[in-house]
Design a protein around this motif. Structure first.
Motif, short mmCIF file in Angstrom:
data_model
loop_
_atom_site.label_atom_id
_atom_site.label_comp_id
_atom_site.label_asym_id
_atom_site.label_seq_id
_atom_site.Cartn_x
_atom_site.Cartn_y
_atom_site.Cartn_z
N SER A 16 38.23 33.71 -18.71
CA SER A 16 37.49 34.72 -19.90
C SER A 16 36.13 33.86 -20.19
N ALA A 17 35.98 32.49 -20.37
CA ALA A 17 35.12 31.74 -20.98
C ALA A 17 33.65 32.19 -20.50
N PRO A 18 33.35 32.41 -19.19
CA PRO A 18 32.04 32.84 -18.55
C PRO A 18 31.68 34.10 -19.28
N PHE A 19 32.32 35.22 -19.65
CA PHE A 19 32.23 36.18 -20.28
C PHE A 19 31.91 36.11 -21.66
N VAL A 20 32.95 35.41 -22.51
CA VAL A 20 32.66 35.14 -23.86
C VAL A 20 31.44 34.16 -24.27
N LEU A 21 31.27 33.22 -23.42
CA LEU A 21 30.29 32.29 -23.47
C LEU A 21 29.15 32.75 -23.10
N ASP A 22 28.98 33.73 -21.97
CA ASP A 22 27.85 34.23 -21.56
C ASP A 22 27.23 33.39 -20.54
N TYR A 23 27.72 32.76 -19.48
CA TYR A 23 27.37 31.70 -18.66
C TYR A 23 26.19 32.59 -17.74
N LEU A 25 24.90 30.97 -15.09
CA LEU A 25 24.90 30.47 -13.70
C LEU A 25 26.11 30.54 -12.88
N GLN A 26 26.07 31.03 -11.48
CA GLN A 26 26.95 31.15 -10.85
C GLN A 26 28.00 30.07 -10.63
N GLU A 27 27.45 28.97 -10.57
CA GLU A 27 28.52 27.67 -10.47
C GLU A 27 29.65 27.77 -11.51
N PRO A 28 29.17 27.51 -12.67
CA PRO A 28 30.31 27.48 -13.83
C PRO A 28 31.07 28.68 -13.64
N GLN A 29 30.68 29.83 -13.48
CA GLN A 29 31.56 31.07 -13.45
C GLN A 29 32.50 30.92 -12.47
N LEU A 30 32.18 30.65 -11.29
CA LEU A 30 32.98 30.58 -10.08
C LEU A 30 33.99 29.36 -10.49
N ASN A 31 33.52 28.35 -10.89
CA ASN A 31 34.28 27.22 -11.16
C ASN A 31 35.26 27.55 -12.20
N ASP A 32 35.19 27.88 -13.11
CA ASP A 32 35.90 28.46 -14.33
C ASP A 32 37.20 29.38 -13.83
N LEU A 33 36.63 30.41 -13.04
CA LEU A 33 37.42 31.46 -12.44
C LEU A 33 38.55 30.85 -11.82
N CYS A 34 38.33 29.91 -10.70
CA CYS A 34 39.14 29.33 -9.89
C CYS A 34 40.09 28.48 -10.38
N VAL A 35 39.29 27.47 -11.18
CA VAL A 35 40.45 26.65 -12.11
C VAL A 35 41.23 27.12 -12.95
N GLY A 36 40.78 28.14 -13.58
CA GLY A 36 41.56 29.00 -14.61
C GLY A 36 42.95 29.69 -13.75
N LEU A 37 42.46 30.37 -12.81
CA LEU A 37 43.65 31.08 -12.09
C LEU A 37 44.61 30.03 -11.57
N GLY A 38 44.19 28.95 -11.03
CA GLY A 38 44.89 27.80 -10.39
C GLY A 38 45.62 27.02 -11.63
N THR A 39 45.11 27.07 -12.62
CA THR A 39 45.75 26.45 -13.90
C THR A 39 47.14 27.48 -14.36
N MET A 40 46.69 28.70 -14.40
CA MET A 40 47.68 29.38 -14.96
C MET A 40 48.99 29.43 -14.05
N LEU A 41 48.47 29.70 -12.89
CA LEU A 41 49.74 29.81 -11.77
C LEU A 41 50.54 28.37 -11.73
N LEU A 42 49.81 27.13 -11.66
CA LEU A 42 50.58 26.02 -11.66
C LEU A 42 51.19 25.67 -12.89
N ALA A 43 50.75 25.98 -13.94
CA ALA A 43 51.32 26.05 -15.30
C ALA A 43 52.73 26.92 -15.14
N LEU A 44 52.70 28.29 -14.68
CA LEU A 44 53.81 29.00 -14.69
C LEU A 44 54.83 28.41 -13.80
N ALA A 45 54.25 27.76 -12.83
CA ALA A 45 55.32 27.25 -11.66
C ALA A 45 56.02 26.00 -12.18
#
Length: 111
Positions: A16-23, A25-45
């Protein structure tokens, strides 16, 4: 186990950070989306399988260096967010969980 749940929350924040912090640039948006989803899935695992607790360590470390590697370090909001959240994810993934290393003991019963 509380550290894994905090990593789930941090992963949700990254998504949600790219939307809340109004990024802008595409690089931080995509990076945070991928790392965020990965972090959630790995933490749940890791909640389900405690021996996977280190799984988020590489993602946290990547998040710390990614602004400099991907070239958006001049964008302060994204850089500050990624470095701080990356540090938190890394530290939380290294929190010792006694359930992983303590053998299960059966109560002693007398015959």
């Amino acid at each position: 186990m509380w550290a894994r749940w905090l990593n789930v929350i941090l992963g949700f924040w990254l998504v949600s950070a790219p939307f809340v912090l109004d990024y802008r640039l595409q690089e931080p948006q995509l990076n945070d989306l991928c790392v965020g989803l990965g972090t959630m899935l790995l933490a749940l695992a890791a909640i389900a399988v405690p021996k996977l607790r280190y799984a988020n360590t590489p993602l946290g470390m990547w998040l710390i260096v990614s602004p400099f590697v991907l070239g958006y370090s001049s964008y302060r909001a994204a850089t500050f967010n990624d470095v701080i959240v990356g540090l938190l994810i890394t530290v939380l993934s290294l929190v010792w969980d006694h359930r992983v290393w303590t053998p299960h003991r059966r109560p002693v019963t007398e015959a």
